[in-house]
Design a protein around this motif. Structure first.
Motif, PDB file in Angstrom:
ATOM      1  N   GLN A 106     -54.043 -63.983 -61.217  1.00 32.28           N
ATOM      2  CA  GLN A 106     -53.812 -65.217 -60.450  1.00 32.28           C
ATOM      3  C   GLN A 106     -53.146 -64.891 -59.122  1.00 32.28           C
ATOM      4  N   HIS A 107     -53.698 -65.412 -58.024  1.00 30.77           N
ATOM      5  CA  HIS A 107     -53.107 -65.202 -56.695  1.00 30.77           C
ATOM      6  C   HIS A 107     -51.816 -66.015 -56.591  1.00 30.77           C
ATOM      7  N   ILE A 108     -50.803 -65.413 -55.980  1.00 28.68           N
ATOM      8  CA  ILE A 108     -49.533 -66.102 -55.751  1.00 28.68           C
ATOM      9  C   ILE A 108     -49.092 -65.791 -54.319  1.00 28.68           C
ATOM     10  N   THR A 109     -48.737 -66.814 -53.593  1.00 30.90           N
ATOM     11  CA  THR A 109     -48.414 -66.651 -52.180  1.00 30.90           C
ATOM     12  C   THR A 109     -46.905 -66.480 -51.970  1.00 30.90           C
ATOM     13  N   ALA A 110     -46.555 -65.946 -50.817  1.00 31.78           N
ATOM     14  CA  ALA A 110     -45.138 -65.836 -50.444  1.00 31.78           C
ATOM     15  C   ALA A 110     -44.536 -67.235 -50.417  1.00 31.78           C
ATOM     16  N   GLY A 111     -43.379 -67.391 -51.025  1.00 32.03           N
ATOM     17  CA  GLY A 111     -42.695 -68.675 -51.076  1.00 32.03           C
ATOM     18  C   GLY A 111     -43.079 -69.548 -52.255  1.00 32.03           C
ATOM     19  N   GLU A 112     -44.161 -69.213 -52.946  1.00 28.41           N
ATOM     20  CA  GLU A 112     -44.589 -69.982 -54.115  1.00 28.41           C
ATOM     21  C   GLU A 112     -43.616 -69.759 -55.274  1.00 28.41           C
ATOM     22  N   VAL A 113     -43.455 -70.764 -56.112  1.00 23.65           N
ATOM     23  CA  VAL A 113     -42.566 -70.648 -57.274  1.00 23.65           C
ATOM     24  C   VAL A 113     -43.211 -69.736 -58.312  1.00 23.65           C
ATOM     25  N   VAL A 114     -42.502 -68.653 -58.648  1.00 27.36           N
ATOM     26  CA  VAL A 114     -42.941 -67.730 -59.704  1.00 27.36           C
ATOM     27  C   VAL A 114     -42.549 -68.302 -61.058  1.00 27.36           C
ATOM     28  N   GLY A 115     -41.370 -68.898 -61.122  1.00 27.30           N
ATOM     29  CA  GLY A 115     -40.851 -69.461 -62.359  1.00 27.30           C
ATOM     30  C   GLY A 115     -39.530 -70.142 -62.092  1.00 27.30           C
ATOM     31  N   TYR A 116     -38.832 -70.437 -63.187  1.00 29.42           N
ATOM     32  CA  TYR A 116     -37.548 -71.133 -63.126  1.00 29.42           C
ATOM     33  C   TYR A 116     -36.541 -70.369 -63.983  1.00 29.42           C
ATOM     34  N   LEU A 117     -35.293 -70.345 -63.549  1.00 27.66           N
ATOM     35  CA  LEU A 117     -34.262 -69.672 -64.340  1.00 27.66           C
ATOM     36  C   LEU A 117     -34.177 -70.302 -65.723  1.00 27.66           C
ATOM     37  N   GLY A 118     -34.131 -69.447 -66.742  1.00 31.92           N
ATOM     38  CA  GLY A 118     -34.063 -69.929 -68.112  1.00 31.92           C
ATOM     39  C   GLY A 118     -32.639 -70.135 -68.575  1.00 31.92           C
ATOM     40  N   GLY A 119     -32.476 -71.044 -69.500  1.00 28.29           N
ATOM     41  CA  GLY A 119     -31.171 -71.287 -70.113  1.00 28.29           C
ATOM     42  C   GLY A 119     -30.850 -70.237 -71.159  1.00 28.29           C
ATOM     43  N   ILE A 120     -29.632 -70.256 -71.651  1.00 25.79           N
ATOM     44  CA  ILE A 120     -29.144 -69.245 -72.589  1.00 25.79           C
ATOM     45  C   ILE A 120     -30.042 -69.108 -73.815  1.00 25.79           C
ATOM     46  N   GLY A 121     -30.568 -70.181 -74.331  1.00 26.43           N
ATOM     47  CA  GLY A 121     -31.368 -70.127 -75.546  1.00 26.43           C
ATOM     48  C   GLY A 121     -32.765 -69.563 -75.371  1.00 26.43           C
ATOM     49  N   GLU A 122     -33.210 -69.345 -74.130  1.00 24.09           N
ATOM     50  CA  GLU A 122     -34.586 -68.899 -73.930  1.00 24.09           C
ATOM     51  C   GLU A 122     -34.719 -67.687 -73.022  1.00 24.09           C
ATOM     52  N   ASN A 123     -33.632 -67.208 -72.436  1.00 22.71           N
ATOM     53  CA  ASN A 123     -33.742 -66.165 -71.414  1.00 22.71           C
ATOM     54  C   ASN A 123     -33.331 -64.783 -71.897  1.00 22.71           C
ATOM     55  N   GLY A 124     -33.300 -64.580 -73.176  1.00 29.04           N
ATOM     56  CA  GLY A 124     -32.926 -63.276 -73.711  1.00 29.04           C
ATOM     57  C   GLY A 124     -31.780 -63.390 -74.698  1.00 29.04           C
ATOM     58  N   GLY A 125     -31.372 -64.600 -75.003  1.00 31.76           N
ATOM     59  CA  GLY A 125     -30.418 -64.792 -76.081  1.00 31.76           C
ATOM     60  C   GLY A 125     -29.043 -65.249 -75.690  1.00 31.76           C
ATOM     61  N   TRP A 126     -28.403 -64.561 -74.748  1.00 35.34           N
ATOM     62  CA  TRP A 126     -27.009 -64.915 -74.479  1.00 35.34           C
ATOM     63  C   TRP A 126     -26.611 -64.774 -73.024  1.00 35.34           C
ATOM     64  N   TRP A 127     -27.577 -64.689 -72.128  1.00 33.25           N
ATOM     65  CA  TRP A 127     -27.284 -64.533 -70.714  1.00 33.25           C
ATOM     66  C   TRP A 127     -27.046 -65.881 -70.051  1.00 33.25           C
TER      67      TRP A 127
END
Length: 134
Positions: A61-82
């Motif tokens: 999938q093409h992605i342009t400069a400035g385009e949203v890659v994703g969103y910061l995840g909360g503690i329960g979904e971003n690796g457990g305890w970060w």
């Protein structure tokens, strides 16, 4: 930054890989993008993202400069305890999956920079007085 903060791409490229690293303390949801800089392929890992960041993604999938890659995840979904934050890493080697090694020993640091360039090369200074740019 709080969970849900958008994370934006630094340069035109493509989605190379994406997925979930479920281990406790791992990256959680990740996206790896592929870019070409000065004629050379460079891969960027974006880690600790939200599960919703994976929606409608596909390899190539093409992605342009400035385009949203994703969103910061909360503690329960971003690796457990970060607390919400972004793990951003560059690689000159093509990753086979949606992961990259994240930490190297002090004795391997200089050699690792040949394969995993300092992300400040594309992100710029990260902190006031960043010595990398002094």
């Amino acid at each position: 930054a709080p969970a849900g903060t958008p994370v934006r791409n630094f340069l035109d490229g493509t989605i190379h890989k994406f997925g979930y690293n479920p281990g406790d303390g791992d990256y959680g949801h990740t996206v790896i993008t592929r870019h070409v800089m000065k004629g050379r392929a460079v891969y960027a890992l974006w880690g600790h993202l939200s599960g919703s960041s994976m929606a409608r993604k596909f390899e190539g999938q093409h992605i342009t400069a400035g385009e949203v890659v994703g969103y910061l995840g909360g503690i329960g979904e971003n690796g457990g305890w970060w607390p919400p934050h972004l793990h951003f890493q560059l690689s000159l080697l093509e990753p086979e999956g949606h992961d990259m090694p994240g930490v190297v020993s002090a004795q391997d640091h200089a050699r690792a920079l040949d394969t995993f360039p300092d992300p400040r090369l594309v992100l710029g200074p990260l902190y006031p007085g960043d010595a990398f740019f002094a």
